[in-house]
Scaffold this motif. Structure first.
Motif, PDB file in Angstrom:
ATOM      1  N   VAL A  38       0.848  -1.202   0.000  1.00 26.58           N
ATOM      2  CA  VAL A  38       0.000   0.000   0.000  1.00 26.58           C
ATOM      3  C   VAL A  38       0.878   1.246   0.000  1.00 26.58           C
ATOM      4  O   VAL A  38       0.656   2.178  -0.770  1.00 26.58           O
ATOM      5  CB  VAL A  38      -0.959   0.015   1.216  1.00 26.58           C
ATOM      6  N   LEU A  39       1.898   1.248   0.842  1.00 25.43           N
ATOM      7  CA  LEU A  39       2.796   2.398   0.927  1.00 25.43           C
ATOM      8  C   LEU A  39       3.506   2.635  -0.405  1.00 25.43           C
ATOM      9  O   LEU A  39       3.613   3.776  -0.866  1.00 25.43           O
ATOM     10  CB  LEU A  39       3.810   2.183   2.049  1.00 25.43           C
ATOM     11  N   GLY A  40       3.960   1.573  -1.051  1.00 25.91           N
ATOM     12  CA  GLY A  40       4.619   1.710  -2.354  1.00 25.91           C
ATOM     13  C   GLY A  40       3.686   2.273  -3.408  1.00 25.91           C
ATOM     14  O   GLY A  40       4.073   3.130  -4.203  1.00 25.91           O
ATOM     15  N   LYS A  41       2.452   1.812  -3.404  1.00 27.09           N
ATOM     16  CA  LYS A  41       1.474   2.308  -4.363  1.00 27.09           C
ATOM     17  C   LYS A  41       1.188   3.792  -4.108  1.00 27.09           C
ATOM     18  O   LYS A  41       1.103   4.591  -5.042  1.00 27.09           O
ATOM     19  CB  LYS A  41       0.174   1.508  -4.261  1.00 27.09           C
ATOM     20  N   LEU A  42       1.096   4.171  -2.840  1.00 32.06           N
ATOM     21  CA  LEU A  42       0.863   5.583  -2.508  1.00 32.06           C
ATOM     22  C   LEU A  42       2.047   6.451  -2.925  1.00 32.06           C
ATOM     23  O   LEU A  42       1.859   7.553  -3.436  1.00 32.06           O
ATOM     24  CB  LEU A  42       0.593   5.739  -1.005  1.00 32.06           C
ATOM     25  N   GLU A  48       5.223  11.362  -3.080  1.00 28.46           N
ATOM     26  CA  GLU A  48       5.699  11.655  -1.730  1.00 28.46           C
ATOM     27  C   GLU A  48       6.681  10.589  -1.280  1.00 28.46           C
ATOM     28  O   GLU A  48       6.652   9.455  -1.756  1.00 28.46           O
ATOM     29  CB  GLU A  48       4.519  11.689  -0.749  1.00 28.46           C
ATOM     30  N   SER A  49       7.520  10.936  -0.311  1.00 30.74           N
ATOM     31  CA  SER A  49       8.450   9.958   0.247  1.00 30.74           C
ATOM     32  C   SER A  49       7.705   9.022   1.198  1.00 30.74           C
ATOM     33  O   SER A  49       6.630   9.355   1.712  1.00 30.74           O
ATOM     34  CB  SER A  49       9.565  10.663   1.021  1.00 30.74           C
ATOM     35  N   ALA A  50       8.292   7.865   1.432  1.00 30.35           N
ATOM     36  CA  ALA A  50       7.695   6.907   2.367  1.00 30.35           C
ATOM     37  C   ALA A  50       7.573   7.543   3.749  1.00 30.35           C
ATOM     38  O   ALA A  50       6.563   7.373   4.431  1.00 30.35           O
ATOM     39  CB  ALA A  50       8.536   5.637   2.427  1.00 30.35           C
TER      40      ALA A  50
END
Length: 62
Positions: A38-42, A48-50
């Motif tokens: 999910v974080l990678g897709k966002l 934006e950065s992780a």
């Protein structure tokens, strides 16, 4: 994702969609154990950065 975060995911999704209008419900689908996905897709969709995204998502847990 913690239990508290899972419980607040609908609210967090709404906040993310307000901040990043290009996000869709599919982008914000959460399945247990797939936080990094999910974080990678966002990251890909928002640029934006992780770390920046983690601050938005986990703001109530600190």
């Amino acid at each position: 994702m913690s239990l508290q975060l899972k419980g607040n995911w609908n609210q967090i999704k709404g906040e993310l969609k307000q901040k990043f209008a290009n996000l869709t419900d599919d982008d914000l689908l959460y399945q247990e154990g797939e936080e990094d996905k999910v974080l990678g897709k966002l990251q890909e969709k928002t640029g934006e950065s992780a770390e920046s995204l983690r601050k938005i998502i986990f703001k109530d847990e600190n």
